[in-house]
Design a protein around this motif. Structure first.
Motif, PDB file in Angstrom:
ATOM      1  N   VAL A 189       8.783  15.172  29.109  1.00 26.32           N
ATOM      2  CA  VAL A 189       7.913  15.693  30.163  1.00 26.32           C
ATOM      3  C   VAL A 189       8.433  17.033  30.673  1.00 26.32           C
ATOM      4  O   VAL A 189       7.652  17.981  30.886  1.00 26.32           O
ATOM      5  N   TYR A 190       9.743  17.155  30.842  1.00 25.03           N
ATOM      6  CA  TYR A 190      10.330  18.386  31.387  1.00 25.03           C
ATOM      7  C   TYR A 190      10.146  19.561  30.433  1.00 25.03           C
ATOM      8  O   TYR A 190       9.745  20.656  30.854  1.00 25.03           O
ATOM      9  N   VAL A 191      10.412  19.355  29.156  1.00 28.12           N
ATOM     10  CA  VAL A 191      10.248  20.443  28.178  1.00 28.12           C
ATOM     11  C   VAL A 191       8.781  20.833  28.059  1.00 28.12           C
ATOM     12  O   VAL A 191       8.441  22.008  27.902  1.00 28.12           O
ATOM     13  N   THR A 192       7.892  19.846  28.149  1.00 27.93           N
ATOM     14  CA  THR A 192       6.452  20.145  28.140  1.00 27.93           C
ATOM     15  C   THR A 192       6.070  21.000  29.345  1.00 27.93           C
ATOM     16  O   THR A 192       5.341  21.995  29.219  1.00 27.93           O
ATOM     17  N   PHE A 193       6.575  20.635  30.508  1.00 23.12           N
ATOM     18  CA  PHE A 193       6.313  21.413  31.726  1.00 23.12           C
ATOM     19  C   PHE A 193       6.803  22.852  31.572  1.00 23.12           C
ATOM     20  O   PHE A 193       6.089  23.805  31.940  1.00 23.12           O
ATOM     21  N   LEU A 194       8.003  23.037  31.026  1.00 24.74           N
ATOM     22  CA  LEU A 194       8.537  24.391  30.840  1.00 24.74           C
ATOM     23  C   LEU A 194       7.630  25.223  29.932  1.00 24.74           C
ATOM     24  O   LEU A 194       7.462  26.429  30.147  1.00 24.74           O
ATOM     25  N   GLY A 195       7.054  24.576  28.925  1.00 25.93           N
ATOM     26  CA  GLY A 195       6.179  25.301  28.018  1.00 25.93           C
ATOM     27  C   GLY A 195       4.967  25.873  28.717  1.00 25.93           C
ATOM     28  O   GLY A 195       4.636  27.059  28.577  1.00 25.93           O
ATOM     29  N   VAL A 211       4.387  23.062  21.770  1.00 21.42           N
ATOM     30  CA  VAL A 211       5.076  22.498  22.934  1.00 21.42           C
ATOM     31  C   VAL A 211       5.398  21.028  22.680  1.00 21.42           C
ATOM     32  O   VAL A 211       6.489  20.552  23.015  1.00 21.42           O
ATOM     33  N   HIS A 212       4.464  20.309  22.084  1.00 18.63           N
ATOM     34  CA  HIS A 212       4.736  18.901  21.737  1.00 18.63           C
ATOM     35  C   HIS A 212       5.913  18.802  20.773  1.00 18.63           C
ATOM     36  O   HIS A 212       6.802  17.954  20.951  1.00 18.63           O
ATOM     37  N   LEU A 213       5.933  19.631  19.735  1.00 17.60           N
ATOM     38  CA  LEU A 213       7.032  19.583  18.768  1.00 17.60           C
ATOM     39  C   LEU A 213       8.360  19.914  19.446  1.00 17.60           C
ATOM     40  O   LEU A 213       9.385  19.283  19.147  1.00 17.60           O
ATOM     41  N   ASN A 214       8.341  20.889  20.344  1.00 15.30           N
ATOM     42  CA  ASN A 214       9.561  21.232  21.083  1.00 15.30           C
ATOM     43  C   ASN A 214      10.076  20.038  21.886  1.00 15.30           C
ATOM     44  O   ASN A 214      11.268  19.736  21.889  1.00 15.30           O
ATOM     45  N   ALA A 215       9.163  19.360  22.585  1.00 11.43           N
ATOM     46  CA  ALA A 215       9.551  18.233  23.426  1.00 11.43           C
ATOM     47  C   ALA A 215       9.904  17.006  22.592  1.00 11.43           C
ATOM     48  O   ALA A 215      10.703  16.165  23.036  1.00 11.43           O
ATOM     49  N   PHE A 216       9.333  16.909  21.408  1.00 13.60           N
ATOM     50  CA  PHE A 216       9.572  15.743  20.558  1.00 13.60           C
ATOM     51  C   PHE A 216      10.968  15.762  19.946  1.00 13.60           C
ATOM     52  O   PHE A 216      11.552  14.694  19.709  1.00 13.60           O
ATOM     53  N   VAL A 226       0.157  11.293  17.477  1.00 14.22           N
ATOM     54  CA  VAL A 226       0.389  11.272  18.925  1.00 14.22           C
ATOM     55  C   VAL A 226       0.437  12.703  19.465  1.00 14.22           C
ATOM     56  O   VAL A 226      -0.092  12.997  20.542  1.00 14.22           O
ATOM     57  N   GLY A 227       1.045  13.604  18.703  1.00  9.11           N
ATOM     58  CA  GLY A 227       1.120  15.003  19.126  1.00  9.11           C
ATOM     59  C   GLY A 227      -0.238  15.653  19.229  1.00  9.11           C
ATOM     60  O   GLY A 227      -0.499  16.420  20.164  1.00  9.11           O
ATOM     61  N   VAL A 228      -1.120  15.364  18.272  1.00  9.72           N
ATOM     62  CA  VAL A 228      -2.474  15.930  18.308  1.00  9.72           C
ATOM     63  C   VAL A 228      -3.221  15.448  19.552  1.00  9.72           C
ATOM     64  O   VAL A 228      -3.912  16.231  20.221  1.00  9.72           O
ATOM     65  N   VAL A 229      -3.074  14.158  19.885  1.00  9.64           N
ATOM     66  CA  VAL A 229      -3.754  13.609  21.061  1.00  9.64           C
ATOM     67  C   VAL A 229      -3.225  14.269  22.338  1.00  9.64           C
ATOM     68  O   VAL A 229      -4.002  14.732  23.187  1.00  9.64           O
ATOM     69  N   ILE A 230      -1.897  14.333  22.480  1.00  6.12           N
ATOM     70  CA  ILE A 230      -1.310  14.922  23.689  1.00  6.12           C
ATOM     71  C   ILE A 230      -1.629  16.408  23.775  1.00  6.12           C
ATOM     72  O   ILE A 230      -2.006  16.917  24.841  1.00  6.12           O
ATOM     73  N   ALA A 231      -1.502  17.123  22.657  1.00  6.74           N
ATOM     74  CA  ALA A 231      -1.778  18.558  22.654  1.00  6.74           C
ATOM     75  C   ALA A 231      -3.232  18.837  23.005  1.00  6.74           C
ATOM     76  O   ALA A 231      -3.535  19.758  23.777  1.00  6.74           O
ATOM     77  N   SER A 232      -4.157  18.053  22.453  1.00 12.35           N
ATOM     78  CA  SER A 232      -5.580  18.264  22.732  1.00 12.35           C
ATOM     79  C   SER A 232      -5.900  17.976  24.200  1.00 12.35           C
ATOM     80  O   SER A 232      -6.678  18.705  24.828  1.00 12.35           O
ATOM     81  N   LEU A 233      -5.286  16.916  24.746  1.00  7.98           N
ATOM     82  CA  LEU A 233      -5.518  16.582  26.151  1.00  7.98           C
ATOM     83  C   LEU A 233      -5.011  17.692  27.070  1.00  7.98           C
ATOM     84  O   LEU A 233      -5.734  18.144  27.981  1.00  7.98           O
ATOM     85  N   LEU A 234      -3.787  18.171  26.824  1.00 10.67           N
ATOM     86  CA  LEU A 234      -3.227  19.220  27.684  1.00 10.67           C
ATOM     87  C   LEU A 234      -3.910  20.566  27.441  1.00 10.67           C
ATOM     88  O   LEU A 234      -3.977  21.399  28.349  1.00 10.67           O
TER      89      LEU A 234
END
Length: 269
Positions: free
Chosen positions: A216-222, A169-174, A134-142
């Motif tokens: 979502v918030y931690v991702t935005f901060l990244g 960033v995904h790992l941080n938010a996860f 899931v992280g790879v998919v989200i990271a690649s999309l962003l």
């Protein structure tokens, strides 16, 4: 007649340092000249060298992701200044996160009454599907969205967002999501959440709203911390959708926590 040492080109010096990888590179060594593949190789090479990992710094980051996530991304900015990359070059955070995943999976196995084989299936599913895939998919999309639409005009053609940073960033938010859904939710599941009461549905669905909202918030901060990006506030738009889904699930009587536990139980047995 005095003999002077033969001159050596910078490329030959760098090749000697690559051959003797146990030696630190000189102060003039250009980290930003390393390709993405070289950075990934360097990261993976350190994955099993625990004595070289800074677990104290990784634990500090995990703590501040819960109380002050902005400070974590300041550390990323310092890394860019000192090592010419935003992405982590130390896998200590990933190792500690994997440890937390193992601990939470033990909690799931106890709560769901799983056997050894089912526990191992659950552990592999949580690590390689929930976290990594899931992280790879989200990271690649962003990574695509940020480099295609959010780069400042003056940065185009000169700089771009590293894929490694988007995965960090995904790992941080996860991590906060993991503590809420795989920690707090487990502690109160049979006491409060595994019932048909309205308060059970409200509490369980609220945990999901908080966990996903914080993701979502931690991702935005990244992405906001990157000086080469603009318009990063669009990454907060999913919060509106989350709130709408939360209201709908409460109204229709869907207990997300119970569905979540049932999904994991029937996924591994």
């Amino acid at each position: 007649m005095s003999l002077s040492p033969p001159s050596r080109s910078p490329s030959s010096i760098n090749s000697q340092f690559r051959r003797a990888s146990y030696l630190p590179p000189p102060a003039t060594y250009r980290q930003d000249c390393m390709s993405a593949a070289a950075k990934r190789y360097k990261y993976l090479r350190r994955l099993f060298k625990f004595q070289q990992m800074d677990f104290e710094s990784a634990a500090w980051q995990m703590l501040h992701l819960l109380v002050a996530p902005q400070k974590v991304y300041r550390d990323f900015q310092y890394r860019k200044q000192n090592k010419a990359q935003f992405a982590r070059d130390d896998p200590a955070f990933l190792v500690l996160l994997s440890l937390w995943l193992c601990i939470s999976s033990v909690g799931f196995a106890i709560t769901l009454g799983l056997g050894i084989l089912s526990f191992l299936k659950l552990l592999l599913y949580v690590i390689f599907v929930d976290c990594i895939s899931v992280g790879v998919v989200i990271a690649s999309l962003l990574w695509f969205v940020s480099n295609r639409y959010l780069l400042k005009p003056q940065a185009r053609g000169h700089e771009m967002v590293e894929w490694g940073f988007t995965f960090d960033v995904h790992l941080n938010a996860f991590f906060p999501l993991l503590l809420i859904l795989h920690g707090l939710q487990l502690l109160i599941y049979y006491v409060l959440l595994d019932n048909d009461w309205f308060i059970s549905r409200l509490a369980g669905n609220s945990l999901w709203l908080i966990a996903l909202g914080y993701y979502v918030y931690v991702t935005f901060l990244g992405y906001k911390s990157l000086p080469i990006l603009q318009g990063t506030q669009v990454l907060l738009y999913p919060l509106t959708a989350l709130l709408l889904v939360y209201i709908v699930t409460i109204v229709i009587g869907w207990n997300i926590s119970r569905s979540f536990m049932d999904f994991y139980h029937y996924r591994v047995v």
